[in-house]
Design an enzyme around this catalytic site. Structure first.
Site, PDB file in Angstrom:
ATOM      1  N   ALA A  30      10.206  24.847  48.794  1.00  0.00           N
ATOM      2  CA  ALA A  30      11.306  24.153  49.653  1.00  0.00           C
ATOM      3  C   ALA A  30      10.583  22.788  49.927  1.00  0.00           C
ATOM      4  O   ALA A  30      11.233  21.781  50.092  1.00  0.00           O
ATOM      5  CB  ALA A  30      11.485  24.713  50.793  1.00  0.00           C
ATOM      6  N   THR A  32       8.323  20.914  48.367  1.00  0.00           N
ATOM      7  CA  THR A  32       8.384  20.051  47.250  1.00  0.00           C
ATOM      8  C   THR A  32       9.708  19.356  47.255  1.00  0.00           C
ATOM      9  O   THR A  32       9.648  18.055  46.922  1.00  0.00           O
ATOM     10  CB  THR A  32       7.848  20.847  46.027  1.00  0.00           C
ATOM     11  N   ASP A  91       7.183  14.859  41.086  1.00  0.00           N
ATOM     12  CA  ASP A  91       6.429  13.667  41.176  1.00  0.00           C
ATOM     13  C   ASP A  91       6.954  12.435  40.162  1.00  0.00           C
ATOM     14  O   ASP A  91       6.889  11.325  40.766  1.00  0.00           O
ATOM     15  CB  ASP A  91       4.842  13.974  40.834  1.00  0.00           C
TER      16      ASP A  91
END
Length: 219
Positions: A30, A32, A91
Protein backbone atom coordinates in the site's frame (compact mmCIF):
# COMPACT_ATOMS: atom_id res chain seq x y z
CA UNK A 1 27.13 6.30 -5.37
CA UNK A 2 24.36 8.11 -3.52
CA UNK A 3 22.44 4.84 -3.18
CA UNK A 4 25.11 3.39 -0.91
CA UNK A 5 25.26 6.19 1.67
CA UNK A 6 21.94 8.04 1.41
CA UNK A 7 19.86 4.85 1.52
CA UNK A 8 21.56 3.67 4.72
CA UNK A 9 21.09 7.07 6.39
CA UNK A 10 17.43 7.52 5.48
CA UNK A 11 16.64 3.90 6.33
CA UNK A 12 17.74 4.57 9.91
CA UNK A 13 15.81 7.85 10.03
CA UNK A 14 12.59 6.35 8.64
CA UNK A 15 12.61 3.11 10.68
CA UNK A 16 10.37 4.51 13.48
CA UNK A 17 7.85 5.79 10.91
CA UNK A 18 7.84 2.40 9.18
CA UNK A 19 7.19 0.71 12.52
CA UNK A 20 4.32 3.13 13.20
CA UNK A 21 2.66 2.27 9.88
CA UNK A 22 2.95 -1.43 10.60
CA UNK A 23 1.27 -0.95 13.97
CA UNK A 24 -1.55 0.83 12.15
CA UNK A 25 -2.02 -2.15 9.86
CA UNK A 26 -0.68 -0.50 6.70
CA UNK A 27 0.95 -2.95 4.26
CA UNK A 28 4.25 -2.32 2.43
CA UNK A 29 2.49 -2.73 -0.93
CA UNK A 30 0.00 0.00 0.00
CA UNK A 31 2.87 2.37 0.80
CA UNK A 32 4.48 1.55 -2.56
CA UNK A 33 1.25 2.29 -4.45
CA UNK A 34 0.47 5.50 -2.53
CA UNK A 35 4.01 6.76 -2.91
CA UNK A 36 4.00 6.21 -6.66
CA UNK A 37 0.62 7.89 -7.02
CA UNK A 38 1.89 10.90 -5.06
CA UNK A 39 5.02 11.24 -7.17
CA UNK A 40 3.00 10.99 -10.38
CA UNK A 41 0.54 13.63 -9.16
CA UNK A 42 3.33 16.01 -8.16
CA UNK A 43 5.10 15.58 -11.48
CA UNK A 44 2.19 15.53 -13.90
CA UNK A 45 0.00 18.15 -12.20
CA UNK A 46 2.60 20.77 -11.27
CA UNK A 47 5.54 20.40 -13.66
CA UNK A 48 3.61 20.87 -16.93
CA UNK A 49 2.34 24.19 -15.54
CA UNK A 50 5.84 25.35 -14.61
CA UNK A 51 5.15 25.09 -10.86
CA UNK A 52 8.46 23.38 -10.18
CA UNK A 53 8.82 24.39 -6.54
CA UNK A 54 5.48 22.98 -5.38
CA UNK A 55 5.83 19.96 -7.63
CA UNK A 56 9.18 19.15 -6.07
CA UNK A 57 7.76 19.57 -2.56
CA UNK A 58 4.93 17.11 -3.30
CA UNK A 59 7.29 14.61 -4.95
CA UNK A 60 9.76 14.81 -2.06
CA UNK A 61 6.99 14.03 0.44
CA UNK A 62 6.15 10.82 -1.42
CA UNK A 63 9.50 9.70 -2.87
CA UNK A 64 10.69 8.37 0.49
CA UNK A 65 8.04 5.66 0.26
CA UNK A 66 10.66 3.80 -1.78
CA UNK A 67 12.63 3.38 1.46
CA UNK A 68 9.70 3.02 3.83
CA UNK A 69 8.03 0.05 2.08
CA UNK A 70 11.19 -2.08 2.10
CA UNK A 71 11.89 -1.13 5.70
CA UNK A 72 8.37 -2.21 6.67
CA UNK A 73 8.74 -5.53 4.86
CA UNK A 74 12.01 -6.29 6.66
CA UNK A 75 10.62 -5.35 10.07
CA UNK A 76 7.54 -7.50 9.52
CA UNK A 77 9.57 -10.38 8.06
CA UNK A 78 7.46 -10.43 4.90
CA UNK A 79 10.01 -9.52 2.23
CA UNK A 80 8.97 -11.22 -1.00
CA UNK A 81 9.81 -11.47 -4.68
CA UNK A 82 6.46 -9.90 -5.48
CA UNK A 83 7.21 -6.89 -3.28
CA UNK A 84 10.61 -6.42 -4.89
CA UNK A 85 9.07 -6.69 -8.36
CA UNK A 86 6.29 -4.22 -7.57
CA UNK A 87 8.70 -1.72 -6.02
CA UNK A 88 11.11 -1.86 -8.96
CA UNK A 89 8.33 -1.62 -11.53
CA UNK A 90 6.66 1.38 -9.92
CA UNK A 91 10.04 3.11 -9.53
CA UNK A 92 10.21 3.13 -13.34
CA UNK A 93 6.66 4.54 -13.52
CA UNK A 94 7.54 7.34 -11.07
CA UNK A 95 10.74 8.21 -12.94
CA UNK A 96 8.84 8.34 -16.21
CA UNK A 97 6.28 10.73 -14.69
CA UNK A 98 8.98 13.11 -13.43
CA UNK A 99 10.84 13.46 -16.71
CA UNK A 100 7.56 13.28 -18.62
CA UNK A 101 6.39 16.29 -16.60
CA UNK A 102 9.49 18.21 -17.63
CA UNK A 103 8.95 17.24 -21.26
CA UNK A 104 5.32 18.41 -21.15
CA UNK A 105 6.41 21.79 -19.78
CA UNK A 106 8.98 22.35 -22.50
CA UNK A 107 6.62 21.07 -25.19
CA UNK A 108 3.97 23.54 -24.01
CA UNK A 109 4.37 26.80 -22.13
CA UNK A 110 8.11 26.29 -21.70
CA UNK A 111 8.38 26.42 -25.51
CA UNK A 112 11.77 24.76 -25.94
CA UNK A 113 11.88 21.77 -28.28
CA UNK A 114 15.53 21.02 -27.51
CA UNK A 115 14.93 20.75 -23.77
CA UNK A 116 11.77 18.75 -24.45
CA UNK A 117 13.93 16.29 -26.40
CA UNK A 118 16.56 16.26 -23.62
CA UNK A 119 13.84 15.50 -21.06
CA UNK A 120 12.55 12.62 -23.18
CA UNK A 121 16.09 11.31 -23.56
CA UNK A 122 16.51 11.43 -19.76
CA UNK A 123 13.27 9.48 -19.40
CA UNK A 124 14.21 6.83 -21.97
CA UNK A 125 17.87 6.47 -20.98
CA UNK A 126 16.96 6.09 -17.33
CA UNK A 127 14.65 3.20 -18.18
CA UNK A 128 17.28 1.54 -20.39
CA UNK A 129 20.04 1.97 -17.80
CA UNK A 130 17.89 0.04 -15.32
CA UNK A 131 16.97 -2.54 -17.96
CA UNK A 132 20.59 -3.31 -18.90
CA UNK A 133 21.42 -4.33 -15.35
CA UNK A 134 18.22 -6.33 -14.88
CA UNK A 135 18.63 -8.08 -18.24
CA UNK A 136 22.30 -8.84 -17.64
CA UNK A 137 21.53 -10.35 -14.26
CA UNK A 138 18.65 -12.37 -15.74
CA UNK A 139 21.10 -14.18 -18.07
CA UNK A 140 23.40 -14.99 -15.17
CA UNK A 141 25.93 -12.15 -15.35
CA UNK A 142 26.96 -10.14 -12.28
CA UNK A 143 26.96 -6.75 -14.11
CA UNK A 144 29.63 -5.61 -11.68
CA UNK A 145 29.36 -1.89 -12.37
CA UNK A 146 27.05 0.82 -11.09
CA UNK A 147 27.98 3.61 -13.45
CA UNK A 148 28.31 7.36 -13.25
CA UNK A 149 24.65 8.30 -12.78
CA UNK A 150 22.25 5.85 -11.15
CA UNK A 151 18.60 6.41 -10.22
CA UNK A 152 19.42 8.26 -6.99
CA UNK A 153 21.72 10.68 -8.79
CA UNK A 154 19.16 11.26 -11.55
CA UNK A 155 16.45 12.13 -9.03
CA UNK A 156 18.58 14.28 -6.73
CA UNK A 157 20.12 16.32 -9.56
CA UNK A 158 16.84 16.89 -11.39
CA UNK A 159 14.60 17.50 -8.36
CA UNK A 160 16.99 19.81 -6.51
CA UNK A 161 17.41 21.84 -9.69
CA UNK A 162 13.65 21.87 -10.32
CA UNK A 163 12.91 23.01 -6.78
CA UNK A 164 15.46 25.80 -6.96
CA UNK A 165 14.30 26.81 -10.44
CA UNK A 166 10.78 27.07 -9.06
CA UNK A 167 11.92 29.86 -6.76
CA UNK A 168 12.03 32.05 -9.88
CA UNK A 169 8.24 32.37 -9.52
CA UNK A 170 8.83 33.96 -6.09
CA UNK A 171 11.15 36.59 -7.52
CA UNK A 172 14.53 34.89 -7.07
CA UNK A 173 16.59 35.90 -10.12
CA UNK A 174 18.73 33.63 -12.26
CA UNK A 175 17.65 30.28 -10.79
CA UNK A 176 15.52 29.33 -13.80
CA UNK A 177 18.66 28.23 -15.67
CA UNK A 178 19.35 25.46 -13.14
CA UNK A 179 16.81 22.98 -14.49
CA UNK A 180 18.11 23.03 -18.10
CA UNK A 181 21.66 22.59 -16.79
CA UNK A 182 20.56 19.67 -14.60
CA UNK A 183 18.73 17.97 -17.46
CA UNK A 184 21.82 18.15 -19.67
CA UNK A 185 23.94 16.73 -16.82
CA UNK A 186 21.49 13.85 -16.29
CA UNK A 187 21.30 13.17 -20.04
CA UNK A 188 25.06 13.02 -20.50
CA UNK A 189 25.57 11.07 -17.27
CA UNK A 190 22.89 8.55 -18.23
CA UNK A 191 24.47 8.05 -21.65
CA UNK A 192 27.86 7.43 -20.02
CA UNK A 193 26.31 5.03 -17.50
CA UNK A 194 24.54 3.13 -20.28
CA UNK A 195 27.84 2.78 -22.12
CA UNK A 196 29.58 1.57 -18.95
CA UNK A 197 26.96 -1.11 -18.36
CA UNK A 198 26.86 -2.28 -21.98
CA UNK A 199 30.66 -2.60 -22.08
CA UNK A 200 30.65 -4.47 -18.76
CA UNK A 201 27.93 -6.90 -19.90
CA UNK A 202 29.78 -7.52 -23.17
CA UNK A 203 33.01 -8.30 -21.31
CA UNK A 204 31.32 -10.52 -18.73
CA UNK A 205 29.37 -12.35 -21.43
CA UNK A 206 32.56 -13.03 -23.40
CA UNK A 207 34.29 -14.31 -20.26
CA UNK A 208 31.32 -16.51 -19.34
CA UNK A 209 31.12 -17.95 -22.88
CA UNK A 210 34.87 -18.67 -22.92
CA UNK A 211 34.65 -20.44 -19.56
CA UNK A 212 31.60 -22.51 -20.52
CA UNK A 213 32.11 -26.30 -20.87
CA UNK A 214 32.80 -27.27 -24.47
CA UNK A 215 33.93 -23.78 -25.52
CA UNK A 216 37.51 -24.98 -26.11
CA UNK A 217 36.34 -27.91 -28.19
CA UNK A 218 34.06 -25.67 -30.21
CA UNK A 219 36.90 -23.27 -30.91
Amino acid sequence: MLNKYARAFFTRVLTPFAAFLLRRGVSPDAVTLIGTAGVMAGALVFFPRGEFFWGTIVITLFVFSDLVDGNMARQAGISSRWGAFLDSTLDRVADGAIFGGFALWYAGRGDDNVLCAVSIFCLASGQVVSYTKARGESIGLPVAVNGLVERAERLVISLVAAGLAGLHAFGVPGVDVLLPIALWIVAVGSAVTLGQRVVTVRREAAEADAAAPGSEAAS
